[in-house]
Design an enzyme around this catalytic site. Structure first.
Site, PDB file in Angstrom:
ATOM      1  N   LYS A 193     -63.349 -46.044 -12.459  1.00  0.00           N
ATOM      2  CA  LYS A 193     -62.141 -46.385 -11.669  1.00  0.00           C
ATOM      3  C   LYS A 193     -62.335 -45.958 -10.218  1.00  0.00           C
ATOM      4  O   LYS A 193     -62.120 -46.730  -9.288  1.00  0.00           O
ATOM      5  CB  LYS A 193     -60.926 -45.673 -12.246  1.00  0.00           C
ATOM      6  CG  LYS A 193     -59.705 -45.611 -11.322  1.00  0.00           C
ATOM      7  CD  LYS A 193     -58.496 -44.953 -11.931  1.00  0.00           C
ATOM      8  CE  LYS A 193     -58.445 -43.483 -11.739  1.00  0.00           C
ATOM      9  NZ  LYS A 193     -57.961 -42.997 -10.433  1.00  0.00           N
ATOM     10  N   ASN A 194     -62.779 -44.683 -10.031  1.00  0.00           N
ATOM     11  CA  ASN A 194     -62.818 -44.131  -8.679  1.00  0.00           C
ATOM     12  C   ASN A 194     -64.010 -44.604  -7.869  1.00  0.00           C
ATOM     13  O   ASN A 194     -64.128 -44.271  -6.691  1.00  0.00           O
ATOM     14  CB  ASN A 194     -62.765 -42.597  -8.738  1.00  0.00           C
ATOM     15  CG  ASN A 194     -61.405 -42.126  -9.223  1.00  0.00           C
ATOM     16  OD1 ASN A 194     -60.445 -42.908  -9.243  1.00  0.00           O
ATOM     17  ND2 ASN A 194     -61.314 -40.886  -9.644  1.00  0.00           N
ATOM     18  N   ARG A 237     -52.718 -44.713  -4.004  1.00  0.00           N
ATOM     19  CA  ARG A 237     -53.338 -43.875  -2.971  1.00  0.00           C
ATOM     20  C   ARG A 237     -54.649 -44.495  -2.484  1.00  0.00           C
ATOM     21  O   ARG A 237     -54.952 -44.496  -1.286  1.00  0.00           O
ATOM     22  CB  ARG A 237     -53.612 -42.494  -3.559  1.00  0.00           C
ATOM     23  CG  ARG A 237     -54.293 -41.577  -2.590  1.00  0.00           C
ATOM     24  CD  ARG A 237     -54.482 -40.201  -3.150  1.00  0.00           C
ATOM     25  NE  ARG A 237     -55.233 -39.406  -2.213  1.00  0.00           N
ATOM     26  CZ  ARG A 237     -54.726 -38.894  -1.088  1.00  0.00           C
ATOM     27  NH1 ARG A 237     -53.458 -39.123  -0.792  1.00  0.00           N
ATOM     28  NH2 ARG A 237     -55.464 -38.192  -0.270  1.00  0.00           N
ATOM     29  N   CYS A 240     -48.270 -37.234  -4.949  1.00  0.00           N
ATOM     30  CA  CYS A 240     -47.947 -37.626  -6.327  1.00  0.00           C
ATOM     31  C   CYS A 240     -47.668 -36.339  -7.107  1.00  0.00           C
ATOM     32  O   CYS A 240     -47.603 -35.258  -6.557  1.00  0.00           O
ATOM     33  CB  CYS A 240     -49.098 -38.407  -6.945  1.00  0.00           C
ATOM     34  SG  CYS A 240     -50.609 -37.468  -6.972  1.00  0.00           S
ATOM     35  N   ARG A 278     -51.464 -34.280  -1.472  1.00  0.00           N
ATOM     36  CA  ARG A 278     -52.485 -35.288  -1.172  1.00  0.00           C
ATOM     37  C   ARG A 278     -52.530 -35.622   0.330  1.00  0.00           C
ATOM     38  O   ARG A 278     -52.333 -36.751   0.738  1.00  0.00           O
ATOM     39  CB  ARG A 278     -52.270 -36.565  -1.980  1.00  0.00           C
ATOM     40  CG  ARG A 278     -51.988 -36.394  -3.460  1.00  0.00           C
ATOM     41  CD  ARG A 278     -53.119 -35.857  -4.279  1.00  0.00           C
ATOM     42  NE  ARG A 278     -54.274 -36.695  -4.357  1.00  0.00           N
ATOM     43  CZ  ARG A 278     -54.462 -37.653  -5.283  1.00  0.00           C
ATOM     44  NH1 ARG A 278     -53.513 -37.918  -6.130  1.00  0.00           N
ATOM     45  NH2 ARG A 278     -55.582 -38.350  -5.310  1.00  0.00           N
ATOM     46  N   ASP A 319     -60.500 -33.699 -12.593  1.00  0.00           N
ATOM     47  CA  ASP A 319     -59.925 -34.780 -13.407  1.00  0.00           C
ATOM     48  C   ASP A 319     -60.117 -34.548 -14.903  1.00  0.00           C
ATOM     49  O   ASP A 319     -59.502 -35.254 -15.702  1.00  0.00           O
ATOM     50  CB  ASP A 319     -60.529 -36.140 -13.007  1.00  0.00           C
ATOM     51  CG  ASP A 319     -60.198 -36.498 -11.574  1.00  0.00           C
ATOM     52  OD1 ASP A 319     -60.863 -37.378 -11.011  1.00  0.00           O
ATOM     53  OD2 ASP A 319     -59.293 -35.855 -10.998  1.00  0.00           O
ATOM     54  N   ILE A 378     -58.439 -27.439  -6.911  1.00  0.00           N
ATOM     55  CA  ILE A 378     -58.390 -28.615  -6.031  1.00  0.00           C
ATOM     56  C   ILE A 378     -56.955 -29.026  -5.723  1.00  0.00           C
ATOM     57  O   ILE A 378     -56.609 -29.314  -4.583  1.00  0.00           O
ATOM     58  CB  ILE A 378     -59.140 -29.820  -6.688  1.00  0.00           C
ATOM     59  CG1 ILE A 378     -60.559 -29.415  -7.074  1.00  0.00           C
ATOM     60  CG2 ILE A 378     -59.109 -31.035  -5.772  1.00  0.00           C
ATOM     61  CD1 ILE A 378     -61.506 -29.170  -5.928  1.00  0.00           C
ATOM     62  N   ARG A 428     -53.434 -46.623 -15.942  1.00  0.00           N
ATOM     63  CA  ARG A 428     -53.987 -46.663 -14.583  1.00  0.00           C
ATOM     64  C   ARG A 428     -55.480 -46.366 -14.608  1.00  0.00           C
ATOM     65  O   ARG A 428     -56.245 -46.879 -13.810  1.00  0.00           O
ATOM     66  CB  ARG A 428     -53.313 -45.608 -13.693  1.00  0.00           C
ATOM     67  CG  ARG A 428     -51.910 -45.894 -13.257  1.00  0.00           C
ATOM     68  CD  ARG A 428     -51.445 -44.851 -12.238  1.00  0.00           C
ATOM     69  NE  ARG A 428     -52.506 -44.590 -11.292  1.00  0.00           N
ATOM     70  CZ  ARG A 428     -52.820 -43.359 -10.840  1.00  0.00           C
ATOM     71  NH1 ARG A 428     -52.138 -42.307 -11.239  1.00  0.00           N
ATOM     72  NH2 ARG A 428     -53.797 -43.180  -9.989  1.00  0.00           N
TER      73      ARG A 428
END
Ligand code: EPZ
Length: 458
Positions: A34-35, A106, A130, A135, A321, A343, A413
């Site tokens: 995804k990223n 984002r 979020c 962020r 994550d 983080i 998502r």
């Protein structure tokens, strides 16, 4: 794989019915990252020639990014389920990008670098914070200013403009105050068409950034040092089209490895790039799992779960994550463990939810202090963000009796056909489309009969 088609509009009312204590076995296919796919879609704006992306995951975040590109005049086609043919020759910004399009994703902010370089000026909505944190984007803004852009932040929008007749950014030396993934990506993309050399110090090293630089270099960019914390970009006149395959999703891969460990199972995942998962594999070995790597496949076998402390960190450290999924594993480990989230300031929403399933976790200043318990119990709970929902599903897979897990608008998502893949491994999960479930996020009413498996909508 035919995934259950989801009607986006009512994802909020959908939930997964999960029968716990199923042992998983077999092989699961890992989708494209995804990223990586999100930033590669933004990078495709840097040329007016055709870009073909393969191994694109089917995710709602990808659909949102595609809508943003379409709004910019980009033509999108595909000749199979997981590829995209992107044509940006009619790139333009009519009226500003609709706020709800940008604010809801984002990653849309990754477009600022390419749009600024290609069009000379762009106005984008500030990406929302979020559930997991504020962020901020100060590093993106500071870096673009150092490349010569004139940036104004006003009323929730960012206006970026290149001064001067040449309409080109100018290479510069940039020191990031933190190894921000997004800021590193924004500045690399902006620097590819700048005049002269840009050096980014304290750059992020994530595999998704390496994938971006690989694709940009295929397009004719001159980028060196990616994967290290000092990246050099020599600007070029223009970039050409290319064909590129998105790397496998290391976070999806890690989620399946943790789900397998939590259910004392034995599964194989692939394709993966093992060195993208080094810290995760080392940590899982420390918890007592056996890990076998064979080419681009990883097999995990688990007979026991030992408590292990972790601290999240930028790559190559333990990825933030996977912090929530790993917390679900430590909740049922033998012994006590501490999980520090370094983080994000607010990425511990799953702790309270896991405690409602019988976990014993104390939260002190972003550190989860966990006393492992023998077993969790099924509950009806709603995840608060993408990775906390994955953590609840892992907890439900290991728990006794049945759980109903909501929050699928988050899950879809970032995970491609998640429950379908788990069912292929032997899980027993059903996606409910219209069975209203009462999620007892409020104080649990002790009078509710213990053996009531589900609560009708209140
Ligand atoms: C990317 O977000 C990922 N998202 C995130 O994945 C991931 O958690 C994160 O990198 C860290 O690995 C995408 O790639 C779409 P950051 P990004 O900029 O780019 C500070 C998921 O679950 N910061 O590295 O937004 C701030 O404290 C998502 O898939 C600044 O101070 O991450 C922030 O919390 C969640 N100023 C921290 O860095 C800035 O200008 C990490 O941000 C930028 C960041």
């Amino acid at each position: 794989m035919i995934c259950v088609s989801k009607n986006e509009s009512n994802l909020k009312s959908q939930n997964l019915k999960i029968k716990g204590k199923k042992i998983l076995e077999g092989k699961v296919k890992i989708s494209g990252a995804k990223n990586s796919a999100l930033v590669l879609l933004a990078a495709s704006l840097l040329t007016n020639e055709k870009v073909i992306l393969n191994n694109v995951p089917k995710l709602s975040d990808i659909e949102k990014m595609k809508n943003i590109l379409k709004h910019l005049g980009v033509k999108l086609n595909s000749n199979n389920a997981n590829n995209l043919i992107i044509n940006s020759k009619n790139l333009h910004i009519g009226d500003n990008l609709p706020f709800e399009l940008v604010n809801g994703l984002r990653a849309s902010f990754f477009c600022i670098g390419p749009l600024l370089s290609m069009l000379g000026e762009v106005t984008l909505a500030l990406p929302g914070g979020c559930k997991i944190g504020k962020r901020p984007i100060d590093q993106h803004i500071t870096g673009l200013r150092e490349l010569g852009a004139n940036i104004e932040v006003k009323d929730g929008f960012v206006n970026a403009k290149i001064q001067g007749k040449k309409k080109k950014l100018v290479g510069s030396k940039i020191l990031l105050s933190c190894p921000s993934v997004g800021a590193t990506e924004t500045l690399i993309m902006a620097a590819t068409l700048a005049e002269g050399r840009t050096v980014i110090e304290n750059a992020a090293r994530e595999p998704e950034i390496q994938d971006l630089c690989l694709m940009l270099n295929k397009m004719g960019a001159q980028i060196h040092g990616y994967g290290n914390s000092k990246i050099t970009i020599d600007g070029v006149e223009k970039l050409s089209g290319c064909k590129h395959k998105v790397i496998p999703d290391r976070i999806e891969a890690g989620t399946f490895l943790i789900a397998s460990a939590a259910t004392l199972s034995n599964i194989t995942i692939g394709p993966v790039i093992p060195n993208h998962l080094e810290s995760v594999l080392e940590t899982l070995k420390a918890t007592g799992s056996k890990i076998f790597i064979k080419g681009n496949e990883i097999t995990i076998k688990t007979k026991e779960i030992k408590a292990v402390n972790i601290k999240t960190a930028p790559f190559p450290g333990f990825p933030t994550d996977l912090q929530a999924p790993f917390t679900a594993l430590m909740a049922i480990a033998k012994g006590n463990s501490e999980i520090s989230e370094t983080i994000y300031e607010n990425r511990m929403g799953h702790v309270d939810l896991l405690n409602r399933m019988g976990a014993s976790i104390q939260l002190v200043n972003n550190i989860a202090k966990i006393q492992g318990v023998d077993e969790l119990k099924g509950q009806n709970l709603k995840g608060s963000d993408l990775r906390s929902t994955a953590a609840l599903i892992i907890a439900a897979l290991s728990a006794k009796d049945t759980s109903y897990i909501g929050g699928l608008e988050h899950l879809d998502r970032g995970y491609d056909c998640f429950e379908s893949k788990l069912n292929i491994l032997g899980a027993n999960i059903t996606r409910n489309f219209n069975e209203q479930i009462f999620f007892n996020q409020t104080i649990v009413d002790e009078n509710i009969s213990k053996n009531t498996e589900k609560f009708k909508a209140a």
